[in-house]
Design a protein around this motif. Structure first.
Motif, short mmCIF file in Angstrom:
data_model
loop_
_atom_site.label_atom_id
_atom_site.label_comp_id
_atom_site.label_asym_id
_atom_site.label_seq_id
_atom_site.Cartn_x
_atom_site.Cartn_y
_atom_site.Cartn_z
N VAL A 46 0.09 -10.69 -3.41
CA VAL A 46 -0.64 -9.44 -3.64
C VAL A 46 -0.99 -8.85 -2.28
O VAL A 46 -1.13 -9.58 -1.30
CB VAL A 46 -1.92 -9.64 -4.48
N LYS A 49 -4.08 -2.39 -1.17
CA LYS A 49 -3.57 -1.02 -1.07
C LYS A 49 -4.67 -0.07 -0.62
O LYS A 49 -4.44 0.85 0.14
CB LYS A 49 -3.01 -0.56 -2.40
N THR A 78 0.83 -2.12 -12.09
CA THR A 78 1.17 -3.04 -10.99
C THR A 78 -0.04 -3.36 -10.12
O THR A 78 0.09 -4.07 -9.14
CB THR A 78 2.27 -2.43 -10.08
N SER A 79 -1.18 -2.83 -10.49
CA SER A 79 -2.36 -2.96 -9.63
C SER A 79 -3.54 -3.61 -10.34
O SER A 79 -3.56 -3.74 -11.57
CB SER A 79 -2.79 -1.58 -9.12
N THR A 81 -7.85 -3.36 -9.78
CA THR A 81 -8.97 -2.75 -9.06
C THR A 81 -10.21 -3.62 -9.24
O THR A 81 -10.59 -3.94 -10.37
CB THR A 81 -9.24 -1.32 -9.56
N TYR A 103 -5.61 -3.87 -5.32
CA TYR A 103 -4.54 -4.79 -4.94
C TYR A 103 -3.29 -4.46 -5.74
O TYR A 103 -3.37 -4.06 -6.89
CB TYR A 103 -4.94 -6.25 -5.21
N VAL A 104 -2.13 -4.66 -5.09
CA VAL A 104 -0.85 -4.43 -5.75
C VAL A 104 -0.14 -5.77 -5.90
O VAL A 104 -0.06 -6.56 -4.95
CB VAL A 104 0.02 -3.44 -4.95
N ASN A 105 0.38 -6.00 -7.08
CA ASN A 105 1.15 -7.18 -7.41
C ASN A 105 2.58 -7.01 -6.90
O ASN A 105 3.22 -6.00 -7.17
CB ASN A 105 1.15 -7.33 -8.94
N PRO A 112 6.37 -3.66 -5.42
CA PRO A 112 5.41 -3.64 -6.53
C PRO A 112 6.11 -3.97 -7.84
O PRO A 112 7.23 -3.51 -8.10
CB PRO A 112 4.90 -2.19 -6.54
N HIS A 115 2.46 -6.64 -13.65
CA HIS A 115 1.88 -7.97 -13.77
C HIS A 115 1.65 -8.39 -15.22
O HIS A 115 1.44 -9.56 -15.49
CB HIS A 115 0.57 -8.09 -12.99
N ASP A 128 -1.86 3.12 -10.39
CA ASP A 128 -0.55 2.47 -10.22
C ASP A 128 -0.10 2.68 -8.80
O ASP A 128 -0.20 3.77 -8.26
CB ASP A 128 0.47 3.02 -11.18
N ALA A 129 0.36 1.65 -8.20
CA ALA A 129 0.83 1.72 -6.81
C ALA A 129 2.32 1.71 -6.79
O ALA A 129 2.97 1.22 -7.66
CB ALA A 129 0.27 0.55 -6.04
#
Length: 129
Positions: A46, A49, A78-79, A81, A103-105, A112, A115, A128-129
């Motif tokens: 992870v 971001k 994908t994130s 918070t 955080y981004v997985n 990315p 998850h 979403d990142a």
């Protein structure tokens, strides 16, 4: 909010004014929030971001014990918070708050990736990142 990590403010953590150096506190938050995100997403890959404004509410001094609290604010595709609060362990007085740490997985190639996790009741969708 889960308060798990506790730190003892030592001489090397102080700024020239004799209070807890913000950089030391941010280092603790960065490490603890990354571990929390890894555990939530079941993935050691992870990356941070985004971190929203950091609100220094009060200070801590030599010998104070502080505790770091984290909670999930939202799961995105994908994130993840998180919200963070740091407080004095004895007085429970708030020292710092961060409303959003995203955080981004990542997959094994550093991209990315979804998850598959979902938020708890009452949580919204994250960025979403």
């Amino acid at each position: 909010m889960d308060f798990h990590t506790r730190k003892w403010v030592k001489p090397e953590d102080l700024n020239p004014n004799g209070s807890l150096f913000g950089g030391s506190l941010l280092r603790w938050i960065d490490e603890e929030s990354a571990i929390y995100a890894i555990l939530q997403l079941d993935n050691p890959r992870v990356v941070t971001k985004y971190m929203s404004e950091i609100n220094f509410v009060s200070s801590a001094g030599l010998g104070d014990m502080v505790e770091l609290g984290l909670s999930v604010a939202a799961f995105g595709r994908t994130s993840l918070t998180l919200r963070c609060e740091v407080r004095n362990l004895v007085t429970r007085k708030s020292i710092l708050t961060v409303e959003r740490i995203v955080y981004v997985n990542l997959d094994e190639h550093g991209r990315p990736t979804p998850h598959g996790k979902q938020g708890r009741a009452g949580e919204g969708e994250g960025d979403d990142a």
